[in-house]
Design an enzyme around this catalytic site. Structure first.
Site, PDB file in Angstrom:
ATOM      1  N   CYS A   2       0.830  -1.191   0.000  1.00 55.35           N
ATOM      2  CA  CYS A   2       0.000   0.000   0.000  1.00 55.35           C
ATOM      3  C   CYS A   2       0.881   1.264   0.000  1.00 55.35           C
ATOM      4  CB  CYS A   2      -0.929   0.108   1.208  1.00 55.35           C
ATOM      5  SG  CYS A   2      -2.047  -1.267   1.361  1.00 55.35           S
ATOM      6  N   ARG A  27       3.756  -0.245  -4.982  1.00 58.21           N
ATOM      7  CA  ARG A  27       3.586  -0.819  -3.641  1.00 58.21           C
ATOM      8  C   ARG A  27       2.286  -1.608  -3.516  1.00 58.21           C
ATOM      9  NH1 ARG A  27       6.818   1.527   0.144  1.00 58.21           N
ATOM     10  NH2 ARG A  27       5.388   0.883   1.769  1.00 58.21           N
ATOM     11  N   TRP A  75      -2.793  -2.757  -1.608  1.00 55.43           N
ATOM     12  CA  TRP A  75      -2.495  -4.176  -1.805  1.00 55.43           C
ATOM     13  C   TRP A  75      -3.276  -4.878  -0.704  1.00 55.43           C
ATOM     14  CZ3 TRP A  75      -0.404  -8.296   0.922  1.00 55.43           C
ATOM     15  CH2 TRP A  75      -0.008  -9.392   0.161  1.00 55.43           C
ATOM     16  N   ASN A 101      -1.632   2.104   5.869  1.00 54.20           N
ATOM     17  CA  ASN A 101      -0.769   1.033   5.366  1.00 54.20           C
ATOM     18  C   ASN A 101      -0.327   0.229   6.584  1.00 54.20           C
ATOM     19  OD1 ASN A 101       1.186  -0.535   4.111  1.00 54.20           O
ATOM     20  ND2 ASN A 101       2.725   1.078   4.137  1.00 54.20           N
ATOM     21  N   GLY A 102      -0.658  -1.061   6.617  1.00 56.14           N
ATOM     22  CA  GLY A 102      -0.288  -1.896   7.759  1.00 56.14           C
ATOM     23  C   GLY A 102      -1.424  -2.842   8.091  1.00 56.14           C
ATOM     24  N   GLU A 506      17.239 -17.379  -8.817  1.00 55.63           N
ATOM     25  CA  GLU A 506      16.845 -16.010  -9.150  1.00 55.63           C
ATOM     26  C   GLU A 506      16.210 -15.935 -10.550  1.00 55.63           C
ATOM     27  OE1 GLU A 506      16.298 -13.467  -7.596  1.00 55.63           O
ATOM     28  OE2 GLU A 506      16.439 -11.795  -8.983  1.00 55.63           O
ATOM     29  N   LYS A 510      12.381 -14.708 -11.284  1.00 56.07           N
ATOM     30  CA  LYS A 510      12.033 -13.618 -12.212  1.00 56.07           C
ATOM     31  C   LYS A 510      10.961 -14.079 -13.196  1.00 56.07           C
ATOM     32  CE  LYS A 510      13.287 -10.855 -10.528  1.00 56.07           C
ATOM     33  NZ  LYS A 510      14.089 -10.810  -9.359  1.00 56.07           N
ATOM     34  N   GLU A 513       7.526 -14.543 -11.457  1.00 58.35           N
ATOM     35  CA  GLU A 513       6.804 -13.365 -10.964  1.00 58.35           C
ATOM     36  C   GLU A 513       6.350 -12.421 -12.055  1.00 58.35           C
ATOM     37  OE1 GLU A 513       8.804 -10.904  -8.079  1.00 58.35           O
ATOM     38  OE2 GLU A 513      10.688 -11.021  -9.118  1.00 58.35           O
ATOM     39  N   HIS A 529      18.781 -36.836  -8.485  1.00 53.25           N
ATOM     40  CA  HIS A 529      18.141 -37.319  -7.258  1.00 53.25           C
ATOM     41  C   HIS A 529      16.632 -37.118  -7.283  1.00 53.25           C
ATOM     42  CE1 HIS A 529      22.036 -38.087  -5.552  1.00 53.25           C
ATOM     43  NE2 HIS A 529      22.420 -36.873  -5.916  1.00 53.25           N
ATOM     44  N   LYS A 629       5.777  -4.265  -4.051  1.00 52.22           N
ATOM     45  CA  LYS A 629       7.221  -4.074  -4.004  1.00 52.22           C
ATOM     46  C   LYS A 629       7.810  -4.401  -2.635  1.00 52.22           C
ATOM     47  CE  LYS A 629      11.186  -2.814  -5.615  1.00 52.22           C
ATOM     48  NZ  LYS A 629      11.834  -3.819  -6.461  1.00 52.22           N
TER      49      LYS A 629
HETATM   50  O1  M6R Z   1      12.744  -5.158  -0.087  1.00 53.28           O
HETATM   51  P1  M6R Z   1      13.302  -6.548   0.073  1.00 53.28           P
HETATM   52  O2  M6R Z   1      14.574  -6.738  -0.669  1.00 53.28           O
HETATM   53  O3  M6R Z   1      13.415  -6.967   1.508  1.00 53.28           O
HETATM   54  O4  M6R Z   1      12.231  -7.498  -0.612  1.00 53.28           O
HETATM   55  C1  M6R Z   1      12.388  -8.879  -0.570  1.00 53.28           C
HETATM   56  C2  M6R Z   1      11.472  -9.563  -1.538  1.00 53.28           C
HETATM   57  O5  M6R Z   1      10.134  -9.240  -1.260  1.00 53.28           O
HETATM   58  C3  M6R Z   1      11.782  -9.175  -2.991  1.00 53.28           C
HETATM   59  O6  M6R Z   1      13.095  -9.469  -3.329  1.00 53.28           O
HETATM   60  C4  M6R Z   1      10.829  -9.918  -3.963  1.00 53.28           C
HETATM   61  O7  M6R Z   1      11.086 -11.272  -3.930  1.00 53.28           O
HETATM   62  C5  M6R Z   1      10.964  -9.342  -5.368  1.00 53.28           C
HETATM   63  N1  M6R Z   1       9.673  -9.192  -5.958  1.00 53.28           N
HETATM   64  C6  M6R Z   1      11.786 -10.200  -6.268  1.00 53.28           C
HETATM   65  O8  M6R Z   1      11.868  -9.706  -7.558  1.00 53.28           O
END
Ligand code: M6R
Length: 634
Positions: A2, A27, A75, A101-102, A506, A510, A513, A529, A629
């Site tokens: 948010c 956000r 969000w 937000n929270g 990673e 990517k 997501e 395995h 984010k």
């Molecule tokens: O702000 P942060 O680095 O703590 O966030 C961690 C994860 O939420 C963040 O890396 C998330 O996995 C991303 N969307 C990855 O692209």
């Protein structure tokens, strides 16, 4: 999670709120809304489901005039994303409006009590209790009513509140959710992060937990929850507005991918002076570090993958055992950390709730704590014993790219720094490695240039993949039993070994997501395995196979996949003829570099593959579904 934006001044507030919310849209983006003081008895407001463009459209049809307003992009946590659950929330008479937000943990109990005393709830959110509480305590003084209401609340919040009876005033408060005040000339702002303020000012106050803020056009007043004044310095931030814009790129993600070589160069220039590593902001002394016997890294998502690479780096450079944990596991496991442990939290935002909780747990157990973080004055950087900033500039795309390479760069430098303290690397070796490190940004740049030159080819490959992928799906879901294949549908496997294994995770993250394609990252040696059972002509196997100590092993693993009909797309060092013999579908060549620094280079094609796939599939690259984010809730 948010975004909040608030404005009070002489200008028309509505366009400023929309512009501010657009900067914060990363956000959360399932619904949004705005509340404005328009000089009448009640507050004017508009809320819409979906992205901010829907709110903008609604306001174009029915503009709201006024000079003091609060806005929100959501969000969802409590209640489905719809118009009723969108913020702002208002009291029975629409004279008080709140954005939040929270999470309010005791909202169910408060809601029942408030209902009995006449509050009419219109949404399923936890937030709505805040506005009814404020209305309950309101006696012509919004500040006192907010202060009183917060005493009843348990949970986390950044809130902004306006009241139609108090023109020009916004009351705000913060506990464990971010909030920044922007200081302008006869105007003041509130925002969830600095990037939303840069259009107007770079003079900001980072609000702390427990602060209550009253902003008017000409003044900013901060007190604690008991009403005692608190002083927070106003700081000039060195981010600029251009960094928070796309700068000619179609998406923030690709802009941020292209920023990476420059960021690593800047990190090297800033941190290495006279062949020594400098962490000026660190706050932890060499003698404190000398007491540690082990390191534990905690982080989430992409930052966790950086931590996994960090394990290889720190163990190699500093000869110290390193454990890596996802923050959400660490915090609930009674982790074995204590006075002899350095806990390093890695986080782009510095606000991730699980990492923050993990850090607090580590501190409570007496561990030395350090955070590697991008956002200045974030919660993690304030609470950790020491901080190292990545200075990568605002990362706007939800999929993290430049923060990752910046985190890796800092982990290498931390490795060098520890090697200096623990005397684990001879000076000559350090100098050689540092020299090599300085060449890495130009190697990263070469990959981006290759991409620019061959962008059409990359797009064609993505299109080809799209066709094959859908053909595979058709086979899988076909109603004709003769056509139907009893095998997994199109998915991606990412394989790596050693220091490049975390990049396999990673790359898969990517793709999942932003392109919503099922993908798994695996250490190549583990295939036999179990996961090798998945291999037939369906999965696409991305093999991260640069020149390395385990290259031959990687070739054997790839042979095993080929032998079972698998499609391979290797990432190889230029001039590698051996891999060509395995007849890959495509191969991506990277410049020759040492295995130790190769993750900084091999990750670029992985980011670009995900970007191209998402673009080919027409997905919303910068704002993928269901994500936000920074994850400031558990
Ligand atoms: O702000 P942060 O680095 O703590 O966030 C961690 C994860 O939420 C963040 O890396 C998330 O996995 C991303 N969307 C990855 O692209």
């Amino acid at each position: 999670m948010c975004g909040i934006f608030g404005y009070t001044g002489r200008k028309e507030a509505q366009p400023l709120i929309i512009q501010g919310l657009k900067h914060l849209e990363y956000r959360g983006y399932d619904s949004s809304g705005v509340a404005i003081q328009n000089g009448l008895y009640s507050i004017a407001f508009e809320k819409t489901r979906g992205k901010i463009k829907n709110l903008e459209e609604a306001l174009r049809r029915h503009p709201l005039g006024g000079h003091t307003a609060i806005g929100h992009t959501r969000w969802a946590t409590h209640g489905t994303p719809n118009q009723l659950n969108a913020h702002p929330h208002l009291d029975n008479e629409n004279k008080i409006a709140v954005v939040h937000n929270g999470i309010i943990e005791n909202y169910a109990h408060l809601k029942e009590k408030l209902k009995k005393s006449g509050a009419r709830f219109r949404s399923e959110t936890d937030t709505e209790v805040i506005v009814h509480l404020i209305a309950k305590y309101y006696r012509d003084d919004l500040e006192s009513a907010v202060r009183r209401a917060l005493k009843d609340i348990r949970g986390t919040y950044a809130i902004a509140v306006i009241c139609s009876k108090e023109p020009g005033r916004i009351v705000a408060a913060k506990l464990d959710s971010p909030l920044v005040v922007g200081i302008g000339d006869k105007e003041n702002f509130l925002a969830s992060d600095v990037s939303a303020l840069l259009e107007h000012t770079n003079q900001v106050i980072f609000v702390e937990n427990g602060d209550l803020i009253v902003i008017n056009r000409d003044s900013v007043k901060l007190t604690n929850l008991s009403g005692r004044p608190v002083h927070r310095p106003s700081v000039k931030v060195d981010w600029n507005v251009a960094q928070a814009k796309k700068g000619g790129f179609p998406h923030f993600m690709i802009k941020e991918i292209f920023e990476q070589p420059g960021i690593v160069t800047a990190i090297l220039r800033e941190r290495i002076r006279n062949a020594k590593i400098h962490f000026d902001e660190l706050k932890i002394t060499a003698s404190e570090f000398k007491k540690i016997k082990k390191i534990v890294v905690i982080a989430c998502g992409t930052a966790y993958h950086a931590g996994l690479v960090g394990k290889y780096i720190l163990e190699a450079f500093a000869d110290i055992p390193v454990g890596v944990d996802t923050s959400s596991e660490f915090r609930y496991r009674n982790p074995k950390v204590g006075k002899d442990t350095l806990v390093i939290a890695i986080s782009q935002s510095g606000e991730t709730a699980d990492t923050l909780a993990g850090l607090r747990e580590a501190k409570a157990k007496g561990a030395l704590t350090l955070v590697i973080c991008n956002v200045l004055a974030s919660s993690l950087s304030r609470e950790a014993g020491g901080v190292i900033y990545t200075h990568a500039g605002p990362e706007i795309a939800v999929a993290s790219t430049k923060a990752y390479t910046a985190q890796l760069a800092l982990l290498y430098l931390l490795g060098f720094y520890f090697a200096g303290i623990f005397k684990t690397l001879p000076n000559s070796k350090m100098r050689k490695l540092l020299k090599e490190f300085f060449q890495i940004p130009s190697k990263m740049q070469r990959i981006l240039e290759l991409y620019k030159r061959e962008e059409t080819e990359w797009a064609k490959n993505a299109h080809d993949f799209n066709k094959r992928y859908h053909a595979q799906l058709e086979k899988y879901f076909s109603t004709d039993p003769l056509k139907r294949k009893r095998s997994p549908n199109g998915f991606f496997l990412y394989l790596g070994r050693g220091i490049n294994f975390p990049n396999a995770l990673e790359g898969a993250l990517k793709l999942k997501e932003i392109a919503y394609i099922p993908a798994e990252g695996y250490p190549a040696g583990e295939m036999k395995h179990g996961p090798i059972a998945l291999i037939d002509e369906n999965p696409w196997v991305i093999c991260i196979a640069p020149a390395s100590g385990t290259y031959e092993k990687m070739i054997s693993n790839i042979q095993e996949i080929k032998a079972r009909g698998g499609i391979i797309i290797p990432i190889i060092t230029e001039g590698d003829n051996q891999m060509r013999k395995l007849n890959p579908l495509y191969s991506i060549e990277i410049p020759r570099c040492s295995e130790l620094f190769s993750p900084l280079v091999t990750v670029l094609p992985l980011q670009l593959i995900a970007y191209c796939a998402a673009r080919e599939f027409g997905e919303d690259i910068d704002q993928p579904r269901n994500l936000a984010k920074s994850v400031t809730v558990e």
